[in-house]
Motif scaffolding. Sequence first.
Motif, short mmCIF file in Angstrom:
data_model
loop_
_atom_site.label_atom_id
_atom_site.label_comp_id
_atom_site.label_asym_id
_atom_site.label_seq_id
_atom_site.Cartn_x
_atom_site.Cartn_y
_atom_site.Cartn_z
N VAL A 19 0.75 -1.15 -0.03
CA VAL A 19 0.08 0.25 0.08
C VAL A 19 0.81 1.36 0.05
O VAL A 19 0.63 2.31 -0.73
CB VAL A 19 -0.98 0.02 1.04
N PHE A 20 1.99 1.08 0.84
CA PHE A 20 2.70 2.17 0.81
C PHE A 20 3.51 2.62 -0.50
O PHE A 20 3.52 3.71 -1.13
CB PHE A 20 3.83 2.25 2.02
N LYS A 21 3.95 1.51 -1.15
CA LYS A 21 4.67 1.61 -2.29
C LYS A 21 3.70 2.25 -3.41
O LYS A 21 4.14 2.96 -4.40
CB LYS A 21 5.67 0.45 -2.96
N ILE B 182 -5.08 -1.55 -13.88
CA ILE B 182 -6.42 -1.26 -12.93
C ILE B 182 -5.97 0.04 -12.30
O ILE B 182 -6.74 0.98 -12.14
CB ILE B 182 -6.44 -2.42 -11.72
N VAL B 183 -4.73 0.39 -11.95
CA VAL B 183 -4.19 1.49 -11.23
C VAL B 183 -4.44 2.52 -12.21
O VAL B 183 -4.69 3.60 -11.88
CB VAL B 183 -2.86 1.39 -10.43
N LEU C 229 -5.06 5.26 -7.42
CA LEU C 229 -4.76 4.65 -6.13
C LEU C 229 -6.17 4.24 -5.43
O LEU C 229 -5.95 3.14 -5.00
CB LEU C 229 -4.25 5.78 -5.43
N PHE C 230 -7.24 4.96 -5.50
CA PHE C 230 -8.39 4.77 -5.04
C PHE C 230 -8.82 3.20 -5.61
O PHE C 230 -9.20 2.39 -4.75
CB PHE C 230 -9.16 5.57 -5.62
N GLY C 231 -9.02 2.89 -6.72
CA GLY C 231 -9.14 1.65 -7.31
C GLY C 231 -8.17 0.65 -6.92
O GLY C 231 -8.62 -0.64 -6.41
N GLY C 232 -6.75 1.00 -6.93
CA GLY C 232 -5.94 0.07 -6.38
C GLY C 232 -6.19 -0.30 -5.06
O GLY C 232 -6.19 -1.62 -4.54
N LEU C 233 -6.56 0.46 -4.08
CA LEU C 233 -6.65 0.20 -2.81
C LEU C 233 -7.89 -0.56 -2.38
O LEU C 233 -8.02 -1.48 -1.47
CB LEU C 233 -6.77 1.55 -1.96
N ILE C 234 -8.96 -0.40 -3.44
CA ILE C 234 -10.16 -1.19 -3.11
C ILE C 234 -9.62 -2.66 -3.35
O ILE C 234 -9.91 -3.62 -2.81
CB ILE C 234 -11.50 -0.72 -4.24
N VAL C 235 -8.89 -2.87 -4.40
CA VAL C 235 -8.53 -4.48 -4.83
C VAL C 235 -7.76 -4.75 -3.53
O VAL C 235 -8.12 -6.10 -3.08
CB VAL C 235 -7.59 -4.26 -6.25
N ILE C 236 -6.85 -4.00 -3.07
CA ILE C 236 -5.95 -4.51 -1.98
C ILE C 236 -6.85 -4.76 -0.76
O ILE C 236 -6.76 -5.75 -0.38
CB ILE C 236 -4.83 -3.71 -1.87
#
Lengths: 635, 338
Positions: A25-27, B243-244, B249-256
């Motif tokens: 998440v950080f990277k 995806i990102v 970042l928003f979409g990426g964080l949802i996936v994570i």
Amino acid sequence: MLPLMLIKRIRTIAVITVLLVASIVFKLTYNTIFMHQELVTLASELWQRSFPLYAPRGYIIDRNGELLATNEPTLSLYAIPYQVKDKMQTSVNLASILGVDQEIIFEKLNKKASIVSFHPYGRKLTYGQSEQIEKLSLDGIYLVQDNLRTYPYKEYMASLIGFVGIDNIGFAGLESYYDNYLTGKRGSLNYYMDAKGGLFPNTQSEIIAPSQGMSLELTIDLRLQNILEREMENAYLQYSADEVVGIIMDPNNGEILAIGNRPTYDNNRYQDYDQTIYNRLLPVYNSFEPGSTFKAITFASAINENLIDIDNDTYYDKGYEIVAGTRINSWKKGGHGLQTYLEVLENSSNPGFVQIARMLGKDKLYQYVKDFGFNQKTGVDIQGENKGIMFSYDNFNELEQATTAFGQGISVTAMQLVTAFSAVINGGYLFKPHVCKSLLSSSLMERVYEVTPTVVRQVISEETSKTMRRALESVVSRGSGRKAYVEGYRVGGKTGTAQIAENGVYVDGKYILSFIAGAPMNDPRLVCYFSIKNAHNAVQYGGTTVGPIIGRIIEDCLKTLGVEKNYEGIEREYTWMDTKTAQVPNFIGKDKKEVKSRDFTFVFVGSGNKVIDQLPRVGEMIPIGSKVVIMLGGE
Amino acid sequence: MVYEASSVWAQFKYGDQFYFLKRQALYACVGIGGFFLGSKISASFLKKYANYFLAISFLLLILVLIPGVGLIRGGSASWLGFGGFSFQPSEFLKISLIIFFAKYLEKFYEQSDKIKTILPPLLIASIGFILIMLQPDFGTCMVLAVSLFAQIYASRMPLKWFVIFMFTGIFAVCILILSASYRFERIMSFIDPFQDPLGSGFQIIQSLYAIGPGGLLGQGIGESYQKHYYLPEPQTDFIFAIIVEEFGLFGGLIVIGLYGLMFFCAFKLIFSTKNIFKCYMCLGLLALFMIQVIINLGVVISLFPVTGITLPLISYGGSSLCVLLFSLGLMVNKNEQE
């Protein structure tokens, strides 16, 4: 229940997982937020392609707005290799239209580049070529607008204006000197492209319009230039001369009104000529021994120092003068005899100038020559200016002083001579000559920068200058410059005949014939210099050969400029060279009382009333006013 | 998402931008079937036949290596084909080895503090690794190794042995890296991708060019630039980059976040189970899943060197999707009776 140790160990695994996810998440945040700007820039470079849009250069116009250099819209060929489907067929088609090897084009079309240009054969196509290519409508082949620089007056002013290369960059002449201003700002057609060279869907291509460069307004007056060109062309052809050089300048501000040389070239087709022809403007590039035209400078210096009263002080020209053991002859055998200094100038007497040099002395003469701008660049805004050659102060001995005084042993450019001569007649002000009058906006509507006349220094006094105007006018009306006389326009000038030195030795029979003149002398409007190098089938005398040319140029130019004629000048004086003559009638057998004539005076010898003989004989042509000897005899 | 990322390449390669979408939809159906199938299989059944499963997996793996039987794709002979379908036996080996380890560790839990207890299963696992490396498939090997490592870690094994394991592992990885020049280049390009931007650093750079410009909210759906041939295989290894790029970042964080939620649930499930075998099996399968997610994301955001591991459940790929769903099915099975 699970063993405690198992739970503990699995918990550790969970913690490691959390740490790993957190670092991801950080990277990710770092990449998308903090590296964002940098990566966008880099990525845009990857995605963005651009087609160059060439900016038209600024125009070059004369002082009256006549176009001297302009742009013709043309097309240049570009290809996007990825979009070319049939590379073989396309290359065959293009090769036949462009007239180059098919393989060269085929190779270009297979380049791993997003855009290829075809240099130089695919640049600035002719109308026919572009039409043919247009008709084929080949995939991936594009015609992009370009500009072809054209010079409507071709050989006229070619050396001055120069030309541009294929990329519209100035290569020679003013095109090169003022390249920064004339060059426009290149525009571009930017668009996004995928990795294989196709256009991205849903993206807008962006056009950054090219902006035209600034335009150059010259001090040149095309009408005067045409007159000068006409005379240069005639002289060049008539005398099969090696070189012809001409300058017309406004003596009151240093503006160059016309300038040129022969041989010349057509700057629309500069590729067809040798580099030695197009890379130089002779009036500033060449330096040469000025000969007698330089006497005007020496003469003005002596007057300014109050060393001579041109009307009352006299010099006896016995035909030669010995300087440091060297005999310097007058061009007229036996010399001009007793003359006032004005007559010394009129007759262009070398021994007389030797005397003037002695009166001035080393320091003064040296200083005046320098003050008149010799042996240094005039600073004219033309490329390749020569500064000339002069004896160094230490070597400027008696003989060198003497020869310099009448224009030998010193090398000057035509531009230096015209600038100095202007100072002689304009009240004493040495101007920095210039050819650029102003910089205009590309629309020609707005003056961006105006060149103001620059006075380098005042060399002689107003009073001296006034005297010089009278003296030079007298050279043309009564002295060696007679052939340049123009009825109604008070021309003042000085002739020049200088032997050409090759490798330090004077070559017999090769001369530079020159003439420098200003007019009208009551209010100088222009100074004109004209010289012919190695004229064939001509009287090797500047006054005779160049005089009439100068006369014609000045008359036509002043008429063009609308200068009114003025008849208050010094009356023309006729000499044996061009005096009116009359036939001697028969007086033999007549009475003494009958011997009368309007044209001749008579001298009687012998006694008696009948004429028994006469001299000259019957039918001879002799100048009007001559004496006829009558022998008397008879009862 | 697979459609999103792959349409451009699919159009180019197969003339059908929906090519990957259609196939992935089909695999998803099969995979969901697999999930339900997995959820019906009880832990006791798996435990009972664990040895047979392992034997069959080995057989299939050997079969793959026989020329003419295995299908070579992307340089690896790792596929077996039946009719129109093909699958990777190594996927089955992963699951069967994990089940086998779970069974073994449960049986010898009390003695597992002795190294000799652990050696026999490790030897068996080594045979599996060698077979996979013969294909060769470094990624699968690594993922499997880490999963088994996690299982062993959860035993009574003293920590000093893990330190030894770790060093041996690192040593082995170094040997493997040095034995193939392409692996060495990947490591070098990871250290400085811009040194050879058109060679080994290419994928990393292209991935960064997708992620960076994505910013907070992305370029918008379908607005990816990088999927236009810049990024190779955008539908598999680098799908997260797309995806990102499109959702930011928003979409990426949802996936994570979704993956995190799954991990959380899985851990909760592991802690709640009372059966040691089930616990080990779930831990192994979860580790298998997690390590793929973490490595793939790490590669995409240039945290790890390029490995060629796909993103579970999101990347295109039938075999992987089906097996993953099946293994998730195994985990959620409630039947804990012996």
